[in-house]
Design a protein around this motif. Structure first.
Motif, PDB file in Angstrom:
ATOM      1  N   LYS A 240      48.320  23.420  48.453  1.00 36.47           N
ATOM      2  CA  LYS A 240      49.299  23.819  47.441  1.00 36.47           C
ATOM      3  C   LYS A 240      48.992  23.187  46.095  1.00 36.47           C
ATOM      4  O   LYS A 240      49.032  21.968  45.945  1.00 36.47           O
ATOM      5  CB  LYS A 240      50.709  23.446  47.888  1.00 36.47           C
ATOM      6  N   ALA A 241      48.688  24.058  45.129  1.00 41.97           N
ATOM      7  CA  ALA A 241      48.525  23.621  43.748  1.00 41.97           C
ATOM      8  C   ALA A 241      49.893  23.628  43.066  1.00 41.97           C
ATOM      9  O   ALA A 241      50.921  23.879  43.700  1.00 41.97           O
ATOM     10  CB  ALA A 241      47.546  24.536  43.017  1.00 41.97           C
ATOM     11  N   MET A 246      46.782  28.170  47.928  1.00 44.47           N
ATOM     12  CA  MET A 246      45.425  28.683  47.828  1.00 44.47           C
ATOM     13  C   MET A 246      44.630  28.228  49.043  1.00 44.47           C
ATOM     14  O   MET A 246      45.006  27.283  49.738  1.00 44.47           O
ATOM     15  CB  MET A 246      44.746  28.183  46.542  1.00 44.47           C
ATOM     16  N   ASN A 247      43.538  28.910  49.294  1.00 47.35           N
ATOM     17  CA  ASN A 247      42.617  28.535  50.365  1.00 47.35           C
ATOM     18  C   ASN A 247      41.450  27.749  49.804  1.00 47.35           C
ATOM     19  O   ASN A 247      40.910  28.101  48.736  1.00 47.35           O
ATOM     20  CB  ASN A 247      42.069  29.779  51.072  1.00 47.35           C
ATOM     21  N   ILE A 248      41.049  26.714  50.517  1.00 46.67           N
ATOM     22  CA  ILE A 248      39.859  25.937  50.163  1.00 46.67           C
ATOM     23  C   ILE A 248      39.055  25.728  51.446  1.00 46.67           C
ATOM     24  O   ILE A 248      39.621  25.428  52.500  1.00 46.67           O
ATOM     25  CB  ILE A 248      40.221  24.573  49.548  1.00 46.67           C
ATOM     26  N   ASP A 299      47.463  24.078  37.958  1.00 46.46           N
ATOM     27  CA  ASP A 299      47.708  25.384  38.562  1.00 46.46           C
ATOM     28  C   ASP A 299      46.490  25.849  39.357  1.00 46.46           C
ATOM     29  O   ASP A 299      45.373  25.332  39.191  1.00 46.46           O
ATOM     30  CB  ASP A 299      48.024  26.428  37.484  1.00 46.46           C
ATOM     31  N   ARG A 300      46.704  26.887  40.173  1.00 44.65           N
ATOM     32  CA  ARG A 300      45.626  27.426  41.005  1.00 44.65           C
ATOM     33  C   ARG A 300      44.443  27.902  40.171  1.00 44.65           C
ATOM     34  O   ARG A 300      43.289  27.731  40.571  1.00 44.65           O
ATOM     35  CB  ARG A 300      46.153  28.575  41.865  1.00 44.65           C
ATOM     36  N   SER A 301      44.719  28.561  39.044  1.00 41.55           N
ATOM     37  CA  SER A 301      43.628  29.101  38.227  1.00 41.55           C
ATOM     38  C   SER A 301      42.661  27.997  37.794  1.00 41.55           C
ATOM     39  O   SER A 301      41.433  28.211  37.761  1.00 41.55           O
ATOM     40  CB  SER A 301      44.191  29.823  37.003  1.00 41.55           C
ATOM     41  N   HIS A 302      43.203  26.835  37.471  1.00 41.55           N
ATOM     42  CA  HIS A 302      42.345  25.699  37.085  1.00 41.55           C
ATOM     43  C   HIS A 302      41.450  25.299  38.243  1.00 41.55           C
ATOM     44  O   HIS A 302      40.220  25.158  38.084  1.00 41.55           O
ATOM     45  CB  HIS A 302      43.221  24.515  36.663  1.00 41.55           C
ATOM     46  N   CYS A 314      36.778  28.825  47.498  1.00 40.13           N
ATOM     47  CA  CYS A 314      38.233  28.797  47.412  1.00 40.13           C
ATOM     48  C   CYS A 314      38.713  30.152  46.921  1.00 40.13           C
ATOM     49  O   CYS A 314      37.924  30.983  46.460  1.00 40.13           O
ATOM     50  CB  CYS A 314      38.716  27.697  46.472  1.00 40.13           C
ATOM     51  N   GLY A 315      40.011  30.410  47.028  1.00 34.24           N
ATOM     52  CA  GLY A 315      40.538  31.678  46.553  1.00 34.24           C
ATOM     53  C   GLY A 315      42.036  31.760  46.696  1.00 34.24           C
ATOM     54  O   GLY A 315      42.669  30.959  47.395  1.00 34.24           O
ATOM     55  N   LEU A 316      42.596  32.761  46.027  1.00 36.06           N
ATOM     56  CA  LEU A 316      44.027  33.021  46.110  1.00 36.06           C
ATOM     57  C   LEU A 316      44.405  33.569  47.473  1.00 36.06           C
ATOM     58  O   LEU A 316      43.560  34.067  48.225  1.00 36.06           O
ATOM     59  CB  LEU A 316      44.435  34.021  45.023  1.00 36.06           C
TER      60      LEU A 316
END
Length: 396
Positions: A240-241, A246-248, A299-302, A314-316
């Motif tokens: 969790k960002a 997100m997946n890593i 945030d996730r985008s970062h 990684c990805g959404l």
């Protein structure tokens, strides 16, 4: 309209689809999408059962039965069976998912048909196999998910078993059947002979357990639930960002070092709790908590930008709307447009394999029940008098 092939790849083959529900229709859709002339044999309207995936006007049916033609035949009538056999005489493949005994009772089992048509490839899909103590049981996707082991490793640790969100046993059995059909057709080119092939939801599900089967059969380890985290590669899972999940996926020591540096935690590389794979496995919960603390700062985008630039996968986690808004999905052209005679413009997902010279597409929307009956019967040489008599008798 005669056969309208969706690809040049399999357009020389004719497939008789005697299947219902999902696994069998999926197998036949695979062949239809690559150009085979798939003729779906359905019960006439007056005797139909619940075999249409939510009704023939539903989106599920539209997706599963595209690129096929449809004929209705009453297989309880002698003339219906005789007409089916005439249809099979000009076919390369028959696909069925009756209960194992039904085809013998109807006289359309492989041995009976192959006596006159030795080049016939005959595919059977069942819940549990063609023989054995459970062969006559009704099969259903979730039952196979449970019996095949998938539900025992799905869900959060210590919680109830969990099914996956798609009918994966049905889908895999159908795709494996299609693969088997293609193998049999290739072998026929060498031997000149057809053969019977069969698979089941249970076999498909056991096979799809993949490395979990080798963990047990070779290592003697019975896998349990690991939730959203990979059971053996750590850290890999859902994190969790600041603005969401997100997946890593961190595989291997070099990727682990890159991951630590990107998160601003180079000390993890030498920390005795995390420095190697066994240590990270023992201290999984503590490590995941620390990762989430770091991720919560941005945030996730970062993180997606930083991690991907550093070579860390990684990805959404997209919902279906977001899937089809995903730029890469758009670029891959997975959505195909077709116009249905009955429903107007439709958008359907195409095949996930791209053949550059003979690509597959969606050339024909799903047919209505019996839409092509007279067309197909005329291809068999039947005249108008025959059609009128057969229609009056309820044969089609």
């Amino acid at each position: 309209m005669p056969h309208l092939p969706a690809s040049a790849a399999l357009q020389r083959f004719r497939v008789i689809d005697l299947t219902q529900v999902r696994a069998g229709p999926t197998a036949c859709r695979q062949l239809a999408d690559w150009g085979a002339d798939v003729i779906q044999v359905q019960m006439p309207e007056h005797m139909r059962g619940d075999d249409t995936l939510g009704g023939q006007d539903g989106s599920d049916y539209q997706y599963t039965h595209r690129n096929k033609r449809s004929i209705t035949l009453d297989l309880k009538q002698a003339e219906g069976i005789a007409t089916l056999k005439r249809l099979i005489a000009g076919a390369d493949v028959v696909v069925e998912n009756f209960r194992p005994d039904v085809k013998y009772r109807l006289g359309i089992d492989y041995e009976s048909l192959a006596a006159d048509h030795p080049r016939l490839v005959y595919a059977s899909i069942s819940g549990f196999g063609q023989t054995g103590p459970l062969a006559t049981r009704p099969g259903f996707d979730q039952i196979a998910q449970g019996m095949g082991g998938l539900m025992s490793v799905t869900g959060e640790p210590g919680q109830a078993p969990m099914r996956v969100g798609i009918p994966i046993a049905d889908l895999c059995a159908g795709i494996f059947a299609a693969q088997g059909i293609l193998v049999a057709l290739l072998e026929r080119e060498a031997s000149g002979k057809g053969q019977w092939l069969h698979t089941s939801l249970l076999e498909a599900m056991v096979y799809m357990m993949d490395f979990q089967t080798s963990r047990y059969l070779i290592d003697g380890e019975v896998a349990t639930q690991a939730g959203n985290f990979h059971p053996t590669s750590i850290p890999t899972g859902v994190y969790k960002a600041r603005d969401g999940y997100m997946n890593i996926a961190v595989f291997g020591s070099k990727i682990w070092e890159r991951f630590c540096n990107i998160l601003g935690a180079p000390e993890w590389i030498t920390d005795e709790r995390y420095h190697d794979k066994p240590s990270r496995s023992v201290n999984r919960d503590a490590l995941n908590a620390e990762i989430n603390q770091r991720l919560a700062q941005q945030d996730r985008s970062h993180w997606i930008t930083q991690l991907n630039e550093g070579g860390v996968a990684c990805g959404l986690i997209n919902d279906m709307r977001e899937v089809f808004d995903e730029p890469q999905v758009r670029h891959l052209g997975m959505v195909k447009d077709i116009v249905s005679k009955w429903h107007g413009p439709q958008r359907l997902v195409g095949q996930p394999v791209q053949l550059e010279r003979t690509p597959g597409t969606v050339a024909r929307a799903a047919p209505r029940r019996g839409e092509h009956s007279e067309e197909i019967l005329r291809e068999l040489g039947l005249g108008q008098d025959d059609l009128t008599r057969m229609k009056a008798a309820g044969v089609y």
